[in-house]
Enzyme design. Sequence first.
Site, PDB file in Angstrom:
ATOM      1  N   ARG A 136      -7.892 -11.627  -6.184  1.00 42.05           N
ATOM      2  CA  ARG A 136      -7.698 -10.182  -6.732  1.00 42.05           C
ATOM      3  C   ARG A 136      -7.704  -9.989  -8.257  1.00 42.05           C
ATOM      4  O   ARG A 136      -8.162  -9.211  -8.865  1.00 42.05           O
ATOM      5  CB  ARG A 136      -6.638  -9.577  -5.874  1.00 42.05           C
ATOM      6  CG  ARG A 136      -7.191  -8.965  -4.526  1.00 42.05           C
ATOM      7  CD  ARG A 136      -5.843  -8.277  -3.742  1.00 42.05           C
ATOM      8  NE  ARG A 136      -6.299  -7.719  -2.564  1.00 42.05           N
ATOM      9  CZ  ARG A 136      -5.402  -7.139  -1.827  1.00 42.05           C
ATOM     10  NH1 ARG A 136      -4.358  -6.581  -2.194  1.00 42.05           N
ATOM     11  NH2 ARG A 136      -5.734  -6.674  -0.560  1.00 42.05           N
ATOM     12  N   GLU A 220       8.796  -1.897  -0.468  1.00 41.80           N
ATOM     13  CA  GLU A 220       8.070  -1.890  -1.694  1.00 41.80           C
ATOM     14  C   GLU A 220       9.005  -1.849  -3.030  1.00 41.80           C
ATOM     15  O   GLU A 220       8.931  -2.430  -3.973  1.00 41.80           O
ATOM     16  CB  GLU A 220       6.771  -1.114  -1.944  1.00 41.80           C
ATOM     17  CG  GLU A 220       6.074  -1.764  -2.868  1.00 41.80           C
ATOM     18  CD  GLU A 220       4.921  -0.892  -3.046  1.00 41.80           C
ATOM     19  OE1 GLU A 220       3.994  -0.976  -4.041  1.00 41.80           O
ATOM     20  OE2 GLU A 220       4.340  -0.052  -2.053  1.00 41.80           O
ATOM     21  N   SER A 236       3.176  -7.570   2.741  1.00 41.87           N
ATOM     22  CA  SER A 236       3.892  -6.266   2.665  1.00 41.87           C
ATOM     23  C   SER A 236       4.522  -6.085   3.868  1.00 41.87           C
ATOM     24  O   SER A 236       5.354  -5.229   3.879  1.00 41.87           O
ATOM     25  CB  SER A 236       3.145  -5.128   1.999  1.00 41.87           C
ATOM     26  OG  SER A 236       1.836  -4.965   2.623  1.00 41.87           O
ATOM     27  N   LEU A 237       3.676  -6.328   5.037  1.00 39.44           N
ATOM     28  CA  LEU A 237       4.320  -5.787   6.339  1.00 39.44           C
ATOM     29  C   LEU A 237       5.641  -6.554   6.650  1.00 39.44           C
ATOM     30  O   LEU A 237       6.749  -5.970   7.120  1.00 39.44           O
ATOM     31  CB  LEU A 237       3.430  -6.118   7.445  1.00 39.44           C
ATOM     32  CG  LEU A 237       2.016  -5.395   7.432  1.00 39.44           C
ATOM     33  CD1 LEU A 237       1.141  -6.013   8.491  1.00 39.44           C
ATOM     34  CD2 LEU A 237       2.220  -3.825   7.726  1.00 39.44           C
TER      35      LEU A 237
END
Length: 348
Positions: A136, A220, A236-237
């Site tokens: 990314r 976050e 992120s989960l």
Amino acid sequence: MAAARHPLITMKEDTIVTELVMQQGICIGVKILGGETQYASLGVVLASGGLAGIYQHSTNPPGFNALGSSVALATRSGAETKDLEYVQFHPTSLLVPNEARFLLTEALRGEGAKLRNVDGEEFAKNFHPLGELAPRDVVARGVFDEAQRTREVVRLDITHREPEWLDQRFPTIQEHVRKRGLDLAKDWLPITPAAHYTCGGVATDLNGCTSIPGLYAAGEAARTGLHGGNRLASTSLLEGLVFGAAVADFIGNGRAIKKETASLIRNCENNLSVASQNVYSKINSSSAQNSKIQLGRPSDEVGRLLQDLKQTMWDGVGVVRTHSSLSAAIQALQVVRERAEILYHNEP
């Protein structure tokens, strides 16, 4: 929503926390815009999300969201933060003027979508052998650099796939772009990289404890150590679900410092002085009094401040950063800060 229906949870909407209440090095509550103080004998949990919203282009919800409020509150009170420079930029968000950026999943590139410049050239292989399938951060820099080089918008092209297949494979994206006069099967979509996820944040241990007793962080807003500089999609989960549950378990199982906190709260409620460790307000008050900056109407100025902040962060602290861009950003942000201080201290 389950939280709103829970008998032990009281929700306060449209509420802005401006300061953590500190007593003898322990966080015992929060101050709310307007002057109210809320005490918390079991602890304060920072969980307001990341800071991607301080960038001009962001996949986060628009408005006063994801502006780094948890990090700001923690920093003002002396809590440790880490890896704040680790902001992940998604390479492909839909660029429609006067609209929030809409994330165009990398699954499009996985299914063969190509990056094209203003001349229609496929340029991804120029910056990485894997082209559109590079990591990314690499693709985001590639898209940004090409847009800077050509001074034109970069496009994402998946028009070689069958219309029926696109409708079935990407129904949400197709519905979204069609409402804006575009079609995956016919159009090259205008795109820009956009700030997407905050990998750093308020430093915590495995229980969500910060460097300040009585203060916790999850989601976050926290720097858990799960991410490097380039977050993987579903990690992120873990940061939200696993560490959110860890904080709740730690506090709920009685391991928080509630005895000390309860005693300090009683002292405060008996009108004893709160020895706040926050020197930020004192500094602000002094600089606000000495500043010669003139502001417009408060309602207009808040919007201008936020826009100037986002533009500065995108230009100087965005996808590509240099020593000169960071230096210019520091100077510009100091002016933004002075304007914000004046606005805060002059308004009731």
